[in-house]
Design a protein around this motif. Structure first.
Motif, PDB file in Angstrom:
ATOM      1  N   LEU A   1      13.596  41.979  23.440  1.00 22.63           N
ATOM      2  CA  LEU A   1      13.618  40.928  24.468  1.00 22.63           C
ATOM      3  C   LEU A   1      14.753  41.280  25.406  1.00 22.63           C
ATOM      4  CD1 LEU A   1      13.309  37.477  22.674  1.00 22.63           C
ATOM      5  CD2 LEU A   1      11.686  38.508  24.211  1.00 22.63           C
ATOM      6  N   LYS A   2      14.479  41.346  26.696  1.00 23.97           N
ATOM      7  CA  LYS A   2      15.519  41.748  27.632  1.00 23.97           C
ATOM      8  C   LYS A   2      15.767  40.724  28.738  1.00 23.97           C
ATOM      9  CE  LYS A   2      14.644  46.613  26.892  1.00 23.97           C
ATOM     10  NZ  LYS A   2      14.177  47.853  27.465  1.00 23.97           N
TER      11      LYS A   2
ATOM     12  N   ASP B   1      12.981  35.116  29.002  1.00 25.94           N
ATOM     13  CA  ASP B   1      12.419  35.211  27.649  1.00 25.94           C
ATOM     14  C   ASP B   1      13.374  34.589  26.625  1.00 25.94           C
ATOM     15  OD1 ASP B   1      10.171  36.491  28.589  1.00 25.94           O
ATOM     16  OD2 ASP B   1      10.925  38.508  28.175  1.00 25.94           O
ATOM     17  N   PHE B   2      14.662  34.887  26.764  1.00 19.57           N
ATOM     18  CA  PHE B   2      15.649  34.287  25.871  1.00 19.57           C
ATOM     19  C   PHE B   2      15.626  32.761  26.011  1.00 19.57           C
ATOM     20  CE2 PHE B   2      17.355  38.516  25.524  1.00 19.57           C
ATOM     21  CZ  PHE B   2      18.078  38.525  24.347  1.00 19.57           C
ATOM     22  N   GLY B   3      15.602  32.287  27.245  1.00 20.56           N
ATOM     23  CA  GLY B   3      15.596  30.846  27.498  1.00 20.56           C
ATOM     24  C   GLY B   3      14.381  30.149  26.918  1.00 20.56           C
ATOM     25  N   ARG B   4      13.229  30.803  27.012  1.00 24.21           N
ATOM     26  CA  ARG B   4      11.993  30.233  26.466  1.00 24.21           C
ATOM     27  C   ARG B   4      12.089  30.113  24.946  1.00 24.21           C
ATOM     28  NH1 ARG B   4       7.985  33.126  24.929  1.00 24.21           N
ATOM     29  NH2 ARG B   4       8.556  34.909  26.216  1.00 24.21           N
TER      30      ARG B   4
ATOM     31  N   VAL C   1      22.564  32.423  13.969  1.00 26.52           N
ATOM     32  CA  VAL C   1      21.518  31.450  14.264  1.00 26.52           C
ATOM     33  C   VAL C   1      20.285  32.283  14.595  1.00 26.52           C
ATOM     34  CG1 VAL C   1      20.752  29.550  15.717  1.00 26.52           C
ATOM     35  CG2 VAL C   1      23.185  29.834  15.234  1.00 26.52           C
ATOM     36  N   LEU C   2      19.164  31.992  13.946  1.00 23.16           N
ATOM     37  CA  LEU C   2      17.920  32.707  14.189  1.00 23.16           C
ATOM     38  C   LEU C   2      16.941  31.769  14.867  1.00 23.16           C
ATOM     39  CD1 LEU C   2      16.108  35.236  13.729  1.00 23.16           C
ATOM     40  CD2 LEU C   2      15.410  34.176  11.579  1.00 23.16           C
ATOM     41  N   PHE C   3      16.500  32.137  16.064  1.00 18.97           N
ATOM     42  CA  PHE C   3      15.492  31.379  16.804  1.00 18.97           C
ATOM     43  C   PHE C   3      14.172  32.126  16.687  1.00 18.97           C
ATOM     44  CE2 PHE C   3      19.463  30.252  18.825  1.00 18.97           C
ATOM     45  CZ  PHE C   3      19.328  28.888  19.070  1.00 18.97           C
ATOM     46  N   TYR C   4      13.073  31.373  16.516  1.00 18.57           N
ATOM     47  CA  TYR C   4      11.752  31.979  16.361  1.00 18.57           C
ATOM     48  C   TYR C   4      10.731  31.195  17.174  1.00 18.57           C
ATOM     49  CZ  TYR C   4       7.260  33.033  14.154  1.00 18.57           C
ATOM     50  OH  TYR C   4       5.956  33.364  13.925  1.00 18.57           O
ATOM     51  N   LEU C   5       9.944  31.918  17.954  1.00 14.13           N
ATOM     52  CA  LEU C   5       8.875  31.323  18.732  1.00 14.13           C
ATOM     53  C   LEU C   5       7.598  32.111  18.472  1.00 14.13           C
ATOM     54  CD1 LEU C   5       8.025  29.248  20.910  1.00 14.13           C
ATOM     55  CD2 LEU C   5       8.547  31.003  22.600  1.00 14.13           C
ATOM     56  N   PRO C   6       6.596  31.503  17.791  1.00 11.67           N
ATOM     57  CA  PRO C   6       5.330  32.214  17.551  1.00 11.67           C
ATOM     58  C   PRO C   6       4.630  32.505  18.881  1.00 11.67           C
ATOM     59  CG  PRO C   6       5.446  30.179  16.270  1.00 11.67           C
ATOM     60  CD  PRO C   6       6.602  30.170  17.212  1.00 11.67           C
TER      61      PRO C   6
ATOM     62  N   ASP D   1       8.484  35.975  18.953  1.00 16.78           N
ATOM     63  CA  ASP D   1       9.725  36.358  19.605  1.00 16.78           C
ATOM     64  C   ASP D   1      10.883  35.821  18.779  1.00 16.78           C
ATOM     65  OD1 ASP D   1       8.286  37.522  21.625  1.00 16.78           O
ATOM     66  OD2 ASP D   1       8.540  35.866  23.025  1.00 16.78           O
ATOM     67  N   PHE D   2      11.891  36.641  18.575  1.00 20.15           N
ATOM     68  CA  PHE D   2      13.048  36.279  17.771  1.00 20.15           C
ATOM     69  C   PHE D   2      14.309  36.512  18.573  1.00 20.15           C
ATOM     70  CE2 PHE D   2       9.706  37.877  15.102  1.00 20.15           C
ATOM     71  CZ  PHE D   2       9.627  36.939  14.091  1.00 20.15           C
ATOM     72  N   VAL D   3      15.265  35.606  18.424  1.00 17.10           N
ATOM     73  CA  VAL D   3      16.592  35.811  18.999  1.00 17.10           C
ATOM     74  C   VAL D   3      17.600  35.570  17.889  1.00 17.10           C
ATOM     75  CG1 VAL D   3      18.310  35.010  20.651  1.00 17.10           C
ATOM     76  CG2 VAL D   3      15.928  35.140  21.336  1.00 17.10           C
ATOM     77  N   ILE D   4      18.476  36.546  17.703  1.00 21.89           N
ATOM     78  CA  ILE D   4      19.573  36.415  16.747  1.00 21.89           C
ATOM     79  C   ILE D   4      20.827  36.153  17.556  1.00 21.89           C
ATOM     80  CG2 ILE D   4      20.922  37.535  14.960  1.00 21.89           C
ATOM     81  CD1 ILE D   4      18.492  39.367  14.455  1.00 21.89           C
TER      82      ILE D   4
END
Length: 109
Positions: free
Chosen positions: A4-5, A9-12, A26-31, A76-79
């Motif tokens: 993810l760049k 995308d991060f905001g979504r 903190v792990l964020f996950y969006l299917p 989509d995952f954000v760590i």
């Protein structure tokens, strides 16, 4: 695993995704509908200077790469690294990431 760049995308993922947290991460996950996994890593200036931030980011990228099968097949995952992540070694960060992924999967079932 794709990266993810874009800021959008991060905001979504932050807004619409679910999150799990512990002391280090903190792990964020969006299917998503696409059959791919995308990962973004965020380490803020609060964590430390650039050397510390980049070391933390490298450790998280490697932990995610080696444990790619632990992630769901799509999404989509954000760590997000917390302040304590700067003092954690690689194995602590890897354990923390795997623990959060397990907690995330338990909630989905």
């Amino acid at each position: 695993m794709e990266r993810l760049k874009k800021t959008e995308d991060f905001g979504r993922v932050y807004k619409k995704g679910k999150s799990k947290a512990d002391r280090n991460l903190v792990l964020f996950y969006l299917p998503t509908e696409e059959e791919e996994r995308r990962l973004g890593i965020s380490v803020s200036k609060k964590v430390g200077n650039s050397v510390v931030r980049h070391r933390t980011k490298r450790r998280l990228k490697e932990a995610a790469r080696l444990n790619e099968d632990a992630f769901p097949k799509k999404g989509d995952f954000v760590i997000l690294a917390r302040n304590h992540a700067a003092f954690a070694d690689y194995h602590e960060l890897e354990t923390s990431l795997l623990h959060l992924l397990e907690r995330m999967k338990e909630r989905q079932v």
